[in-house]
Design an enzyme around this catalytic site. Structure first.
Site, PDB file in Angstrom:
ATOM      1  CD  GLU A 243      33.165  41.457  33.674  1.00  0.00           C
ATOM      2  OE1 GLU A 243      33.968  40.981  34.252  1.00  0.00           O
ATOM      3  OE2 GLU A 243      32.889  42.909  33.543  1.00  0.00           O
TER       4      GLU A 243
ATOM      5  CE  LYS B 132      41.264  39.038  34.576  1.00  0.00           C
ATOM      6  NZ  LYS B 132      42.075  40.209  35.329  1.00  0.00           N
TER       7      LYS B 132
ATOM      8  CG  ASP C 151      48.922  43.551  31.645  1.00  0.00           C
ATOM      9  OD1 ASP C 151      48.269  43.223  30.833  1.00  0.00           O
ATOM     10  OD2 ASP C 151      49.022  43.536  32.559  1.00  0.00           O
TER      11      ASP C 151
ATOM     12  CB  SER D 125      42.367  44.509  28.682  1.00  0.00           C
ATOM     13  OG  SER D 125      41.562  43.527  28.838  1.00  0.00           O
TER      14      SER D 125
ATOM     15  CE  LYS E  72      39.171  47.172  35.672  1.00  0.00           C
ATOM     16  NZ  LYS E  72      38.139  46.198  34.946  1.00  0.00           N
TER      17      LYS E  72
HETATM   18  N1  PSU Z   1      34.804  45.774  35.623  1.00  0.00           N
HETATM   19  C1  PSU Z   1      34.841  45.763  36.893  1.00  0.00           C
HETATM   20  N2  PSU Z   1      35.458  44.970  37.720  1.00  0.00           N
HETATM   21  C2  PSU Z   1      36.191  44.014  37.147  1.00  0.00           C
HETATM   22  C3  PSU Z   1      36.322  43.969  35.624  1.00  0.00           C
HETATM   23  C4  PSU Z   1      35.690  44.831  35.064  1.00  0.00           C
HETATM   24  O1  PSU Z   1      33.969  46.646  37.540  1.00  0.00           O
HETATM   25  O2  PSU Z   1      36.818  43.058  37.593  1.00  0.00           O
HETATM   26  C5  PSU Z   1      37.466  42.756  35.022  1.00  0.00           C
HETATM   27  C6  PSU Z   1      36.574  42.643  33.619  1.00  0.00           C
HETATM   28  O3  PSU Z   1      36.120  41.330  33.522  1.00  0.00           O
HETATM   29  C7  PSU Z   1      37.782  42.839  32.736  1.00  0.00           C
HETATM   30  C8  PSU Z   1      38.950  42.464  33.394  1.00  0.00           C
HETATM   31  O4  PSU Z   1      37.596  42.396  31.375  1.00  0.00           O
HETATM   32  O5  PSU Z   1      38.731  43.062  34.959  1.00  0.00           O
HETATM   33  C9  PSU Z   1      39.997  43.153  32.981  1.00  0.00           C
HETATM   34  O6  PSU Z   1      41.570  42.492  33.173  1.00  0.00           O
HETATM   35  P1  PSU Z   1      42.743  42.522  32.574  1.00  0.00           P
HETATM   36  O7  PSU Z   1      43.178  43.671  32.901  1.00  0.00           O
HETATM   37  O8  PSU Z   1      43.502  41.527  33.213  1.00  0.00           O
HETATM   38  O9  PSU Z   1      42.191  42.271  31.232  1.00  0.00           O
HETATM   39 MN    MN Z   2      46.642  41.728  31.219  1.00  0.00          MN
END
Ligand code: PSU
Ligand code: MN
Length: 300
Positions: A28, A89, A141, A143, A162
């Site tokens: 990714e 992003k 919110d 993902s 996370k």
């Molecule tokens: N895993 C990591 N670091 C990151 C991400 C994942 O170790 O930065 C990223 C991934 O690309 C994931 C995104 O899809 O964070 C999620 O962002 P959001 O919560 O805005 O959907």
């Molecule tokens: Mn989001």
């Protein structure tokens, strides 16, 4: 599924490996552009590819170059994404607008999974999935990683979701969305920086071969999350982790950070306020995931 209007560019080495049935692992790029600071990010991107290679696989880092969704960035393109000044992003919904504009971009788990799966790749490695944010009751919110995985048949090796997220809610949504969740060597769901999020999973496997069996056995077109915890000796001290994270969440509210800026903001906040320790854990776990993903791809 109808094909997208913009064709996916496959790096020849990747196309060849797929044609020959060699193990291919997607990687990714949002993690590279927005998850890890410079200059560690470029070094990490290179190292992840080297790990896949050393395990006998072919790496395919996914991103968007001049509007083209690309599966298998060249070394120059990886550098472009890692060092570019304002790399957007891109989640799935951003791929069309970026293509129309001819923009470069880093792909999230969602966009990476979709592009890799369309290219015929069955395993993908990242750090942690996106999920349901803690304020989701008010902000909605959640993902796009979750809904995309519900209709994308690919194995995603990650260290859980996370810990900045509402982990319980995320696990509930993964259930609703029919995404399989498997613990690797554990029935405790990992919390990214920490080995144990406090939640359990229903299924676990102990070897790459068993993980591959699950991917092969899927009867529906959804993803399989293979949750690979960071070893306890490498985790971020849980007490430090939860304390700094709480402060970070307060900073998100105070500074009115919103939407897709929240994840990069919190990762950076944790790095600064743990004296770099969270970054070390992040690097360790992503590399472990790339290694395991390659072993699973080989077993497939
Ligand atoms: N895993 C990591 N670091 C990151 C991400 C994942 O170790 O930065 C990223 C991934 O690309 C994931 C995104 O899809 O964070 C999620 O962002 P959001 O919560 O805005 O959907
Ligand atoms: Mn989001």
């Amino acid at each position: 599924m109808p094909t997208a209007g913009t064709p996916i560019r496959l790096r020849p080495e990747v196309a060849e490996a797929l044609a020959w049935g060699r193990p291919v692992v997607a990687l990714e790029s949002t993690l590279i552009a927005h998850g890890v600071p410079q200059p560690e990010n470029l070094a990490l991107a290179r190292e992840l590819e080297a790990i896949v290679d050393s395990e006998g696989g072919v790496p395919a880092t996914v991103g968007v170059i001049r509007g083209q969704p690309t599966v298998g960035l060249t070394p120059d393109e990886v550098e472009r994404i890692a060092t570019g000044a304002e790399i957007p992003k891109l989640s799935v919904r951003d791929l069309g607008p970026a293509a129309a504009r001819g923009s470069d971009g880093a792909t999230t788990v969602a966009a990476t999974a979709l592009l890799a799966s369309r290219a015929g790749i069955r395993v993908f490695a990242t750090g942690g999935l996106g999920g349901v944010h803690r304020e989701a009751r008010d902000t909605w919110d959640e993902s796009g990683d979750l809904t995309t995985l519900s209709r994308t048949p690919i194995g995603v090796v990650c260290a859980g979701v996370k810990s900045i997220l509402d982990i319980g809610a995320t696990l509930e949504r993964l259930e609703t969305l029919n995404v399989s969740v498997i613990g690797y060597g554990t029935n405790r769901f990992p919390g990214f920086f920490v080995t144990d999020s406090g939640f359990t999973v229903d299924w676990s496997v102990d070897t790459p071969g068993e993980a591959a069996e699950v991917i092969k056995a899927q009867v529906h077109d959804a993803g399989v999350v293979i949750a690979n915890p960071v070893p306890p000796s490498d985790q971020l001290d849980p007490e430090l982790h939860w304390r700094v994270l709480n402060d970070g969440l307060t900073a998100v509210r105070d500074q009115r950070i919103r939407g897709k800026a929240i994840t990069p903001f919190l990762l950076e906040y944790l790095r600064v306020h743990t004296g770099g320790a969270s970054l070390q854990v992040n690097l360790t776990l992503v590399k472990a995931n790339a290694r395991l993903a390659t072993q699973i791809a080989a077993a497939l």
